[in-house]
Design a protein around this motif. Structure first.
Motif, PDB file in Angstrom:
ATOM      1  N   GLU A 189       0.779  -1.181  -0.072  1.00  0.00           N
ATOM      2  CA  GLU A 189       0.045   0.032  -0.116  1.00  0.00           C
ATOM      3  C   GLU A 189       0.805   1.462  -0.030  1.00  0.00           C
ATOM      4  OE1 GLU A 189      -4.351  -0.325   2.061  1.00  0.00           O
ATOM      5  OE2 GLU A 189      -2.598  -0.316   3.392  1.00  0.00           O
TER       6      GLU A 189
ATOM      7  N   LYS B   9       2.498   1.864  -3.257  1.00  0.00           N
ATOM      8  CA  LYS B   9       1.605   2.589  -4.456  1.00  0.00           C
ATOM      9  C   LYS B   9       1.533   3.820  -4.289  1.00  0.00           C
ATOM     10  CE  LYS B   9      -3.171   2.133  -6.203  1.00  0.00           C
ATOM     11  NZ  LYS B   9      -4.216   1.547  -6.135  1.00  0.00           N
ATOM     12  N   GLU B  10       1.491   4.239  -2.930  1.00  0.00           N
ATOM     13  CA  GLU B  10       1.451   5.809  -2.591  1.00  0.00           C
ATOM     14  C   GLU B  10       2.675   6.548  -2.899  1.00  0.00           C
ATOM     15  OE1 GLU B  10       0.496   6.104   1.439  1.00  0.00           O
ATOM     16  OE2 GLU B  10      -1.551   5.062   1.545  1.00  0.00           O
TER      17      GLU B  10
ATOM     18  N   THR C 208      -0.065   1.585 -12.280  1.00  0.00           N
ATOM     19  CA  THR C 208       0.212   1.567 -10.790  1.00  0.00           C
ATOM     20  C   THR C 208      -1.164   1.460 -10.342  1.00  0.00           C
ATOM     21  OG1 THR C 208       2.223   2.866 -10.879  1.00  0.00           O
ATOM     22  CG2 THR C 208       1.081   2.911  -8.781  1.00  0.00           C
ATOM     23  N   LEU C 209      -2.154   2.168 -10.939  1.00  0.00           N
ATOM     24  CA  LEU C 209      -3.744   2.309 -10.286  1.00  0.00           C
ATOM     25  C   LEU C 209      -4.445   1.050 -10.382  1.00  0.00           C
ATOM     26  CD1 LEU C 209      -4.737   5.906 -11.275  1.00  0.00           C
ATOM     27  CD2 LEU C 209      -4.214   5.248  -9.021  1.00  0.00           C
ATOM     28  N   THR C 210      -4.074   0.270 -11.354  1.00  0.00           N
ATOM     29  CA  THR C 210      -4.525  -0.929 -11.587  1.00  0.00           C
ATOM     30  C   THR C 210      -4.528  -2.140 -10.281  1.00  0.00           C
ATOM     31  OG1 THR C 210      -2.673  -2.109 -12.843  1.00  0.00           O
ATOM     32  CG2 THR C 210      -4.419  -1.111 -14.118  1.00  0.00           C
ATOM     33  N   VAL C 211      -3.197  -2.072  -9.726  1.00  0.00           N
ATOM     34  CA  VAL C 211      -2.867  -2.630  -8.463  1.00  0.00           C
ATOM     35  C   VAL C 211      -3.893  -2.242  -7.356  1.00  0.00           C
ATOM     36  CG1 VAL C 211      -1.243  -3.265  -6.844  1.00  0.00           C
ATOM     37  CG2 VAL C 211      -0.595  -3.008  -9.425  1.00  0.00           C
ATOM     38  N   GLU C 212      -4.766  -3.101  -6.839  1.00  0.00           N
ATOM     39  CA  GLU C 212      -5.575  -2.805  -5.834  1.00  0.00           C
ATOM     40  C   GLU C 212      -5.056  -3.605  -4.488  1.00  0.00           C
ATOM     41  OE1 GLU C 212      -7.906  -0.807  -5.623  1.00  0.00           O
ATOM     42  OE2 GLU C 212      -8.304   0.151  -7.609  1.00  0.00           O
ATOM     43  N   VAL C 213      -4.661  -2.671  -3.591  1.00  0.00           N
ATOM     44  CA  VAL C 213      -4.291  -3.461  -2.309  1.00  0.00           C
ATOM     45  C   VAL C 213      -4.852  -2.782  -1.366  1.00  0.00           C
ATOM     46  CG1 VAL C 213      -2.266  -3.892  -0.842  1.00  0.00           C
ATOM     47  CG2 VAL C 213      -1.821  -3.833  -3.142  1.00  0.00           C
ATOM     48  N   SER C 214      -5.478  -3.454  -0.477  1.00  0.00           N
ATOM     49  CA  SER C 214      -6.265  -2.796   0.836  1.00  0.00           C
ATOM     50  C   SER C 214      -6.129  -3.775   2.018  1.00  0.00           C
ATOM     51  CB  SER C 214      -7.969  -2.791   0.495  1.00  0.00           C
ATOM     52  OG  SER C 214      -8.864  -2.407   1.505  1.00  0.00           O
TER      53      SER C 214
ATOM     54  N   GLU D  92      -7.764  -3.921   5.739  1.00  0.00           N
ATOM     55  CA  GLU D  92      -8.836  -3.266   6.314  1.00  0.00           C
ATOM     56  C   GLU D  92      -8.392  -3.337   7.829  1.00  0.00           C
ATOM     57  OE1 GLU D  92     -11.642  -2.174   5.354  1.00  0.00           O
ATOM     58  OE2 GLU D  92     -11.256  -2.405   3.270  1.00  0.00           O
TER      59      GLU D  92
END
Length: 226
Positions: free
Chosen positions: A69, A72-73, A110-116, A118
């Motif tokens: 995460e 990515k930022e 880069t935006l296609t990579v979704e990492v979350s 919670e």
């Protein structure tokens, strides 16, 4: 009489044999229960050990996802900074267009990579997070009104999030709010403030450089007139 004694002895023998059988059966049941109990304890211990090992892997997994995460930022921030850098303003229009296309492509990938990851919060932690976010947003929304004041206020918020000795004043109210947040949220709040301050620093450098260039142009024009 003899017959009665023989019958009595036979009865006593039968009773003794029956008692012995009962004792053997009782002993077997006790031994069986004892062995089952030991086996259950062993299984429970092995299961607990496996869960302890899995807990370590789960935490390592969450840490790795959190690191992704952050990466990515950082990547998005670096691409944005390149697009808005002074160097991009001092190249030809064709080169700038080509570089912007490349930067947009990288940003899109880069935006296609979704990492979350919670964060588990209770009601109080959720309320504290919303309050802290609102306090930061209020300053960000007033950046264009007074850049210097916004920077000082953001620095006071950042000072409330760090264990180091702050260079300036600390926002005590914000500090009490952040303490009520979950640990992971505290880290994210600190990272957001760091990013905002870096962007402000870059903006100030760009403004200073632009003012210097304007001053140089004016001096050049004045010298030509003279």
């Amino acid at each position: 009489m003899a017959q009665a004694r023989i019958s009595a002895k036979a009865s006593e023998g039968a009773q003794q044999q029956q008692q012995q059988q009962q004792q053997q059966q009782s002993g077997g049941q006790l031994r069986g229960r004892f062995y089952r109990s030991t086996s259950m304890a062993d299984r429970s211990s092995r299961l607990l050990e496996n869960l302890d090992q899995l807990e370590l892997r789960v935490e390592a997994f969450r840490d790795a996802a959190s690191a992704m995460e952050q990466e990515k930022e950082i990547l998005l921030e670096m691409i944005h900074n390149i697009q808005n850098s002074q160097d991009m303003r001092h190249i030809s229009e064709g080169e700038r267009e080509e570089l912007n296309l490349t930067a947009n492509r990288l940003m899109g990938r880069t935006l296609t990579v979704e990492v979350s990851v919670e964060t588990i919060r209770n009601a109080q932690q959720q309320e504290s997070l919303l309050h802290a976010t609102k306090m930061i947003d209020e300053i960000v929304n007033k950046l264009l009104d007074d850049l210097e004041d916004a920077k000082m206020r953001l620095m006071s918020l950042y000072g409330a999030c760090t264990s180091d000795v702050p260079a300036g004043p600390i926002d005590q109210k914000f500090q009490s709010v952040v303490i009520g947040c979950a640990i992971e949220d505290q880290k994210k709040i600190k990272r957001r403030l760091e990013t905002l301050l870096r962007n402000l620093e870059n903006s100030e450098k760009s403004i200073t450089l632009l003012e210097h260039q304007k001053s140089s142009v004016r001096q050049s024009c004045n010298s030509k007139q003279d």
